[in-house]
Design a protein around this motif. Structure first.
Motif, short mmCIF file in Angstrom:
data_model
loop_
_atom_site.label_atom_id
_atom_site.label_comp_id
_atom_site.label_asym_id
_atom_site.label_seq_id
_atom_site.Cartn_x
_atom_site.Cartn_y
_atom_site.Cartn_z
N ALA A 171 0.86 -1.19 0.00
CA ALA A 171 0.00 0.00 0.00
C ALA A 171 0.89 1.24 0.00
O ALA A 171 1.14 1.83 1.05
CB ALA A 171 -0.92 -0.01 1.21
N PRO A 172 1.39 1.64 -1.18
CA PRO A 172 2.41 2.69 -1.22
C PRO A 172 1.90 4.13 -1.28
O PRO A 172 2.70 5.05 -1.43
CB PRO A 172 3.18 2.36 -2.51
CG PRO A 172 2.17 1.69 -3.38
CD PRO A 172 1.22 0.97 -2.47
N ALA A 173 0.59 4.36 -1.14
CA ALA A 173 0.06 5.73 -1.18
C ALA A 173 0.72 6.59 -0.10
O ALA A 173 0.91 6.13 1.03
CB ALA A 173 -1.45 5.73 -1.00
N LEU A 174 1.04 7.81 -0.46
CA LEU A 174 1.72 8.71 0.49
C LEU A 174 0.77 9.23 1.56
O LEU A 174 1.21 9.59 2.66
CB LEU A 174 2.33 9.89 -0.26
CG LEU A 174 3.53 9.59 -1.14
CD1 LEU A 174 3.93 10.83 -1.92
CD2 LEU A 174 4.71 9.08 -0.31
N GLU A 175 -0.53 9.29 1.25
CA GLU A 175 -1.47 9.90 2.18
C GLU A 175 -2.80 9.16 2.12
O GLU A 175 -3.50 9.20 1.12
CB GLU A 175 -1.66 11.37 1.81
CG GLU A 175 -2.32 12.20 2.88
CD GLU A 175 -2.27 13.68 2.54
OE1 GLU A 175 -1.40 14.38 3.09
OE2 GLU A 175 -3.08 14.14 1.72
#
Length: 384
Positions: free
Chosen positions: A284-288
């Motif tokens: 889950a690489p989403a930054l925010e």
């Protein structure tokens, strides 16, 4: 108690699916109105016996939608109006006050430090949000992280209540039979190591990080991108450029939760819980992220989770989710962690304590407390 839920749209998305799950457990008479885009979740709500109305809003300049919405609220004689997502919160709060309903609250599903529902925050968006927030009696934050952002914006502490998203954990429990069936459906061998990403295929999810990480991993590793969206073609081209197109699979949108009244359009396609059983790790690489529902669902399936942002995990003590690990950086950092997981082999697929913390039944009970408070005109003790 009659409650009207107003939401911007009802396509497949985290807030939309959370609303459907919540309505299955709320002890109140609930209707739903969608401003735009009724879709699969609208069909699911109808199958559940919920009345769904499509307002047919023609865009942000459709000012008449406010008055149509006010007439609908007045005709329904609703005790509480509950709004979800930015556009619905702005228009719904105004319309509810025009209709004479003062018991108005909103759930903030998608507020980040720099983005709101995947869009860059501007001064104008923030000003309109704060102006209409004052028309309601409470704002529900889905995590302490979001509550902190709201306080930082100037929303009074007494009006903020943390009611985390909930999960129907037993639906996601690991199942060996479902694992074999889902792997067979997607042509995966039992000895393949399979990582997955779950969510809308949009740039803010940063799924290209997982695609690039795949190119750095051994040939037996596969990637499942679970979801649909405008980034699909870009991610497909990236995999072709990296020479790994044959190791990446795109599932499209999957039915979730399992619903015998609303089968997947492909009939025999596995549902999301089955595909999570088929995975060996989630990235889950989403930054925010506002909450991190995909990470929580993966934990419910007993998966190790690598994430960059997941308040559902970070708001709890570390020992509540020992197999969840925060990864900073890009593809190389994710590849290193995935290599370690791959080398360690499969672990116990039991759900950690974090999953039990986010029971949908607890979420529904807490939300009913907020409804009672806004109806009475009294403030609950502010949530932490």
């Amino acid at each position: 108690m009659r409650v009207l839920h107003i939401i911007t749209g009802l396509g497949v998305g985290g807030a939309e699916q959370q609303l459907r799950l919540l309505l299955r457990h709320l002890p109140a008479r609930c209707d739903v109105l969608t401003l735009t885009h009724p879709g699969q979740v609208a069909d699911g709500l109808t199958a559940d016996g919920v009345r769904v109305t499509h307002l047919g809003m023609g865009g942000n300049r459709d000012v008449g939608a406010v008055f149509r919405l006010a007439r609908h609220i007045r005709a329904g004689r609703y005790d509480v109006v509950h709004t979800h997502l930015y556009r619905a919160c702005v228009y719904g709060r105004i319309a509810a006050r025009l209709a004479g309903v003062r018991a108005v609250l909103a759930t903030e599903h998608s507020l980040g430090a720099r983005q709101l529902e995947g869009r860059t925050l501007t001064a104008g968006i923030r000003a309109l949000y704060l102006a209409t927030e004052r028309l309601g009696r409470a704002t529900v934050a889905v995590s302490p992280t979001v509550a902190g952002l709201l306080r930082g914006w100037g929303v009074p502490d007494r009006r903020i209540h943390v009611v985390p998203n909930g999960i129907d954990a037993h639906r996601f429990r690991f199942d060996e039979i479902r694992r074999k069936e889902a792997r067979a459906f997607y042509g995966l061998r039992e000895d393949n190591y399979v990582m997955g990403c779950v969510g809308r295929l949009v740039p803010t999810k940063r799924f290209e990080v997982a695609v690039r990480a795949l190119a750095l991993l051994p040939p037996d590793v596969r990637l499942l991108l679970i979801g649909a969206g405008p980034d699909e073609e870009r991610l497909r081209r990236l995999a072709e450029e990296l020479g790994i197109a044959d190791r990446m699979l795109m599932t499209g949108e999957l039915a979730c939760p399992p619903d015998p009244l609303l089968p997947d359009p492909r009939q025999d396609a596995p549902d999301l819980p089955s595909v999570l059983s088929a995975l060996d790790a989630l990235a889950a690489p989403a930054l925010e992220e506002t909450f991190g529902l995909a990470a929580l669902e993966a934990l419910a399936a007993g998966l190790p989770v690598l994430y960059t942002s997941a308040p559902a995990v970070t708001d709890l003590p570390r020992q509540a989710a020992p197999r969840a690990r925060r990864v900073t950086g890009g593809a190389e950092a994710y590849a290193r962690e995935l290599l370690l997981l791959h080398a360690a082999g499969p672990g116990d697929r039991a759900a950690p304590d974090a999953v039990r913390h986010y029971s949908i039944e607890h979420t529904a009970r807490h939300l009913m407390d907020v409804y009672t408070a806004v109806l009475s005109g009294h403030d609950l003790e502010a949530s932490p």
